[in-house]
Scaffold this motif. Structure first.
Motif, PDB file in Angstrom:
ATOM      1  N   UNK A   1     -15.395  -6.678  -4.514  1.00 55.83           N
ATOM      2  CA  UNK A   1     -14.643  -5.469  -4.788  1.00 55.83           C
ATOM      3  C   UNK A   1     -13.941  -5.003  -3.529  1.00 55.83           C
ATOM      4  N   UNK A   2     -12.814  -4.351  -3.708  1.00 53.09           N
ATOM      5  CA  UNK A   2     -12.092  -3.738  -2.588  1.00 53.09           C
ATOM      6  C   UNK A   2     -11.751  -2.313  -2.986  1.00 53.09           C
ATOM      7  N   UNK A   3     -12.011  -1.374  -2.076  1.00 49.39           N
ATOM      8  CA  UNK A   3     -11.672   0.025  -2.323  1.00 49.39           C
ATOM      9  C   UNK A   3     -10.838   0.560  -1.178  1.00 49.39           C
ATOM     10  N   UNK A   4      -9.875   1.402  -1.534  1.00 52.31           N
ATOM     11  CA  UNK A   4      -8.984   2.010  -0.544  1.00 52.31           C
ATOM     12  C   UNK A   4      -8.892   3.511  -0.802  1.00 52.31           C
ATOM     13  N   UNK A   5      -8.759   4.291   0.258  1.00 58.62           N
ATOM     14  CA  UNK A   5      -8.479   5.716   0.051  1.00 58.62           C
ATOM     15  C   UNK A   5      -7.155   5.857  -0.692  1.00 58.62           C
ATOM     16  N   UNK A   6      -7.081   6.833  -1.597  1.00 61.54           N
ATOM     17  CA  UNK A   6      -5.884   7.001  -2.411  1.00 61.54           C
ATOM     18  C   UNK A   6      -5.663   8.483  -2.655  1.00 61.54           C
TER      19      UNK A   6
END
Length: 852
Positions: free
Chosen positions: A353-358
């Motif tokens: 999984x990859x998560x980024x601030x949005x």
């Protein structure tokens, strides 16, 4: 300094000489067509490259041994050769999830150099290092045959105009891009400034955590931060049915299985994060695990969860007369105890999984089987509103139910949210096997009776399923055991109890078949035993008792239309009577979750300014071809050219959808697309497609009319639809499987090529389930965490598989279609067991079965 040649480019490398070639290719050279499916276990073949003219596994090749070597990856294969091979794979339907395909294309290229006229047997042997969990290898061998022929003749696969209507073998959406490694999976993605993470797993299945010492890990250069349970800002517990699964175990709490997480580490690279994870010191008070599901039910057993019983659920179905009185007046009664094993899904792509601030939230790239379920659970963990969590689906490398529960999604979202930086989390193969839920081991005490004419009279079943440490969807699996206990037959009287039990073993959850295959193994053995006891013909007995219009399932649902078991049996009849050693079994599998729960789907069809059409929905593509179902339905309804249609699955579309499970996506999505096309077709009567640019057409389908098993209702409707099947297993004179004939009622075959591929892959999985696959645990610890030890059949171990399509139209599914994703393996193990009994007279009651 090590010098080698990569895709005709000279490389001079001066780093760690013990580094694997795979690691160099992916992380330094940025070549992600070479896949990592087993983390150096040499078990999957997805990392295959050509080295000095030979096909080699790059995960086992140390750079220090590659001095002056010539290395060719997908990118270095001459374009004409690469395209010729890839087109053959696409045209023959050999690309399902596609994670294994680049490695197989490399193997095909080298095989052409070694043996351009290879036979099917030689091809199968050549790809024994290449694992495929989706296809059953049949279409892969077809594709390699085609590719070798085309390469020899300088020709290419058929380039005739593709038909895209319902029933047509339209090639799979994005198959070519996937085959050549151009379409990326989650672990292939990279974002600027991205950090990497790792997890610290529990050392014990059941132990009280006394302390977590992160001091040494924090001293390592490159470690950014270490997270523990106290860092979770929202609800720490999530779950699909019950919220009983903590993101991380806290100090003072007791672990429940070996896959529990105690801490998470974020660092500048994955190697550093993993090194830090091993440096975290945990002090425990080790406790005796609850390893046996029968003992877990006894008074005095420790509780896996301190606030609840070890009995998670008990599904009870009683219908008709007292079962004991039924047995008393029946002519023949057989009984037995049957056991099935724990199974690893063995999808080729491990969890990532990859998560980024949005903005004021988080953007998660997920491979999960339900992005809206991911969205809800991640929002709960982070204490955010659901609209602050955006989830984009990246089609995954196989699922089979194993991606329903969250694994890495919650952790990586937490890390990125708190650090305000992009973070990737990728599980090794060992971690994947340890962490995600498996197929339920089920114990079944079953009795079945018939009258003197061979008509079934009664069934009694007591089933116990080991659901492991957390609920997952375990009670729903055992609900299906109960609901499918009478299989493809009408049994007027039933007495069924199906217990779901907590233990300290790895959780058990969804896996292809979802309980129906476990109980079919027991039931079909009893059918054969009744035939032997009463002198009945095995085929005729099944035909006479088979479900039909007006007949009832185990739950009491009266079937009204589209019941294809008799047609499936008719399709097998001639080969059954010709075979010397043959086993036969029937199967039934629900479409839709049903059981009183709603099945629903929303879809948007967007006409874009670019001239393209964009379909948005919420179902996960994991190799089964759900995107094709949407595209072909749209084409069938409107005539829109399939080549201008794209599909995106992203929660920003706000099309709330459940799990991609229960063989329901085709029916629900197809009906929703048909609904959207009503208004689209109306507009197309007076406008060109270009004139409709900027418009969006919405469609939906909603089913809320099913009933819960055992509920007092006027009309029992456990599921809106079922799929039906009969399978025949033929043995040779040595007792080896010569052929499997699978007759399946699909209602309406939506895509003939994808239909065959789904059934072939499921049969391959079913034969492995019958004979070789197992994931044993001792004292709640795995005996092995190696993919190869899971027992997945290789290409040369896979028997001939013949697929026969039957079409008995379903009243609910689009064009009469039924779900086919799961039923392909429901009767397989039972048919194998019955064939083996005909060969040697030994009744096998436990899976996997051993030959004499």
């Amino acid at each position: 300094m090590i010098t080698f040649y990569l895709n005709d480019k000279k490389i001079e490398y001066s780093g760690d000489e013990n580094r694997s070639l795979l690691d160099y290719l992916r992380l330094t050279a940025g070549i992600t067509s070479v896949k990592d499916g087993c983390s150096g276990q040499a078990s999957c073949g997805a990392c295959m490259v050509e080295i000095n003219g030979k096909a080699k596994l790059s995960c086992t090749q140390k750079l220090k041994f590659l001095e002056n070597a010539t290395i060719i990856t997908m990118e270095g294969i001459p374009e004409k050769v690469r395209t010729t091979i890839a087109e053959a794979y696409v045209e023959k339907g050999a690309v399902q999830c596609g994670f294994c395909t680049p490695g197989l294309i490399t193997r095909t290229k080298v095989l052409f150099q070694e043996n351009p006229n290879a036979s099917r047997a030689e091809i199968a042997k050549a790809i024994n290092l290449n694992m495929c969990r989706c296809t059953g290898y049949v279409k892969i061998i077809d594709a390699i045959e085609e590719a070798l022929k085309n390469l020899s003749q300088g020709s290419s696969s058929s380039q005739s105009i593709a038909k895209a209507g319902i029933g047509d073998p339209l090639k799979k959406y994005e198959a070519f891009e996937t085959a050549i490694g151009k379409r990326k999976f989650v672990n292939d993605l990279h974002f600027e400034g991205m950090l990497h993470s790792a997890l610290r797993f529990s050392d014990h299945p059941r132990a009280k955590v006394l302390s977590i010492d992160t001091s040494e890990a924090l001293k390592l250069e490159g470690v950014i931060r270490i997270f523990t349970s106290g860092d979770v800002p929202g609800e720490r517990y999530t779950g699909l049915i019950f919220s009983d699964w903590p993101l991380m175990i806290a100090v003072g709490e007791t672990t429940r299985y070996i896959g529990d997480i105690l801490a998470g580490i974020v660092a500048i690279d994955e190697e550093t994060a993993r090194k830090a994870a091993t440096s975290i010191k945990i002090e425990y008070e080790v406790l005796e695990p609850v390893s046996d599901m029968h003992n877990a039910l006894k008074d005095g057993s420790p509780r896996v969860h301190p606030d609840r019983s070890n009995l998670l659920d008990n599904c009870i179905v009683r219908r008709g007369d007292s079962i004991e009185s039924v047995f008393e007046r029946s002519e023949y009664v057989v009984s037995g105890i049957y056991e099935t094993q724990r199974i690893e899904h063995a999808f080729l792509e491990t969890e990532a999984g990859i998560a980024l601030p949005d903005s004021d939230g988080i953007h998660l790239y997920s491979q999960g089987q339900g992005i809206y379920v991911d969205q809800r659970q991640v929002a709960s963990l982070l204490g955010l509103n659901e609209e602050q969590v955006r989830v984009t689906l990246v089609p995954c490398g196989g699922g089979f139910g194993g991606r329903e529960d969250m694994t890495v999604q919650g952790h990586v979202a937490l890390f990125a949210w708190l650090l305000k930086k992009p973070v990737k989390l990728h599980l090794s193969r060992e971690e994947s096997i340890i962490m995600h839920p498996k197929r339920h081991p089920v114990w079944m005490d079953i009795s079945l009776a018939c009258d003197k004419n061979g008509i079934l009279t009664g069934l009694k079943l007591r089933a116990v399923g080991d659901s492991g440490a957390y609920a997952s969807v375990g009670n729903k699996v055992m609900e299906r055991v109960a609901g499918h206990a009478s299989g493809g037959y009408h049994v007027p009287n039933v007495d069924i109890e199906s217990l779901t039990v907590y233990t300290n073993n790895i959780p058990s959850g969804a896996m292809r078949g979802f309980g129906a295959n476990q109980v079919a193994f027991a039931l079909e053995a009893c059918i054969d035993e009744l035939c032997e006891k009463g002198g009945f013909d095995r085929w005729q007995f099944r035909f006479d008792n088979a479900l039909d219009f007006g007949k009832m399932t185990a739950t009491g649902q009266v079937l009204e239309q589209g019941v294809g078991i008799k047609a499936c049996l008719q399709a097998l009849k001639e080969q059954f009577y010709k075979a010397k050693y043959a086993g036969i079994a029937c199967g039934i599998k629900n479409s839709g979750v049903g059981n009183g729960m709603a099945d629903f789907c929303d879809v948007k069809i967007n006409i874009l300014e670019s001239g393209k059409v964009l379909i948005e929905h919420g179902w996960t593509e994991m190799g089964q071809g759900v995107q094709n179902m949407a595209i072909q339905t749209l084409h069938q309804e409107t005539g829109i050219d399939h080549s201008i249609v794209d599909v995106v699955i992203d929660t920003k579309a706000e099309l709330i959808t459940g799990m991609t499970t229960s063989s329901r996506a085709t029916a629900l999505l197809g009906n929703a697309v048909i609904d959207a096309c009503i208004s689209l077709n109306k507009d197309l009567e007076t406008n060109t497609l270009a004139q409709l640019a900027g418009k969006t057409y919405s469609g939906k389908f909603y089913c809320d009319w099913t009933t819960k098993p055992g509920a007092k209702v006027e009309k029992i409707i456990t599921h809106y639809s079922y799929g039906y099947a009969a399978q025949l297993v033929i043995l040779d004179d040595k007792g080896e499987i010569e052929k499997v004939v699978a007759a399946h009622d699909a209602g309406k075959i939506m895509n003939s090529m994808l239909f065959e591929g789904q059934i072939q892959g499921a049969v391959h999985m079913g034969v492995g389930y019958a004979l070789t696959e197992d994931l044993p645990m001792v004292n709640s610890r795995l005996v092995s965490t190696k993919l190869r030890d899971c027992g997945v059949l290789t290409a040369s171990q896979t028997p001939e598989i013949e697929v026969i399509g039957i079409e008995e139209s379903d009243p609910v599914g689009p064009y009469g279609a039924k779900g086919i994703g799961e039923i392909g393996l429901v009767p397989t193990a039972a048919a194998v067991a019955n064939a083996l009994y005909m060969f040697d007279g030994i009744r096998r009651t436990k899976l996997p079965m051993k030959r004499k």
